[in-house]
Design a protein around this motif. Structure first.
Motif, PDB file in Angstrom:
ATOM      1  N   THR A  80       0.832  -1.207   0.000  1.00 24.21           N
ATOM      2  CA  THR A  80       0.000   0.000   0.000  1.00 24.21           C
ATOM      3  C   THR A  80       0.864   1.253   0.000  1.00 24.21           C
ATOM      4  O   THR A  80       0.557   2.221  -0.707  1.00 24.21           O
ATOM      5  N   SER A  81       1.946   1.240   0.759  1.00 26.23           N
ATOM      6  CA  SER A  81       2.849   2.399   0.796  1.00 26.23           C
ATOM      7  C   SER A  81       3.474   2.653  -0.569  1.00 26.23           C
ATOM      8  O   SER A  81       3.546   3.802  -1.021  1.00 26.23           O
ATOM      9  N   GLN A 137       2.228   1.810  -3.453  1.00 28.33           N
ATOM     10  CA  GLN A 137       1.182   2.312  -4.343  1.00 28.33           C
ATOM     11  C   GLN A 137       0.935   3.800  -4.088  1.00 28.33           C
ATOM     12  O   GLN A 137       0.764   4.577  -5.035  1.00 28.33           O
ATOM     13  N   ASN A 138       0.910   4.198  -2.830  1.00 34.72           N
ATOM     14  CA  ASN A 138       0.694   5.607  -2.502  1.00 34.72           C
ATOM     15  C   ASN A 138       1.842   6.485  -2.987  1.00 34.72           C
ATOM     16  O   ASN A 138       1.618   7.591  -3.480  1.00 34.72           O
ATOM     17  N   SER A 159       1.465   6.899  -6.713  1.00 37.07           N
ATOM     18  CA  SER A 159       0.384   7.844  -7.008  1.00 37.07           C
ATOM     19  C   SER A 159       0.839   9.276  -6.763  1.00 37.07           C
ATOM     20  O   SER A 159       0.558  10.174  -7.565  1.00 37.07           O
ATOM     21  N   LEU A 160       1.552   9.487  -5.669  1.00 37.90           N
ATOM     22  CA  LEU A 160       2.070  10.821  -5.365  1.00 37.90           C
ATOM     23  C   LEU A 160       3.062  11.272  -6.433  1.00 37.90           C
ATOM     24  O   LEU A 160       3.039  12.434  -6.864  1.00 37.90           O
ATOM     25  N   THR A 180       1.105  12.318  -9.558  1.00 40.56           N
ATOM     26  CA  THR A 180       0.438  13.602  -9.335  1.00 40.56           C
ATOM     27  C   THR A 180       1.443  14.740  -9.358  1.00 40.56           C
ATOM     28  O   THR A 180       1.194  15.800  -9.953  1.00 40.56           O
TER      29      THR A 180
END
Length: 79
Positions: free
Chosen positions: A47-48, A50-51, A54-55, A58
């Motif tokens: 999850t980390s 993936q985040n 994503s960051l 962006t």
């Protein structure tokens, strides 16, 4: 696999001592806990990552808006 094996284990034969049975049960319980902790750590790491991905995407999109935004985005990613 450990959880499936532990959940499906058959009772120990009667000729084993109570201490041996308790020790075996404690080992099975510890193995189940260790397996759960490993799975949780793997899920948190996934999850980390993936985040972070994503960051990064962006930040890359926002950095095209202007020179001031680009510097801010670089600071965010450095953090």
């Amino acid at each position: 696999m450990v959880i499936e094996t532990a959940a499906n284990h058959s009772p120990m034969p009667r000729h084993f001592s109570l201490r041996a049975k308790l020790t075996a049960n404690a080992m099975v319980e510890q193995a189940m806990l260790d397996s759960g902790e490993d799975k949780l750590a793997a899920q948190l790491a996934r999850t980390s990552m993936q985040n972070i991905g994503s960051l990064a995407m962006t930040t890359e999109q926002l950095s095209c808006m202007g020179p001031n935004v680009n510097a801010c985005c670089q600071a965010i990613m450095a953090t």
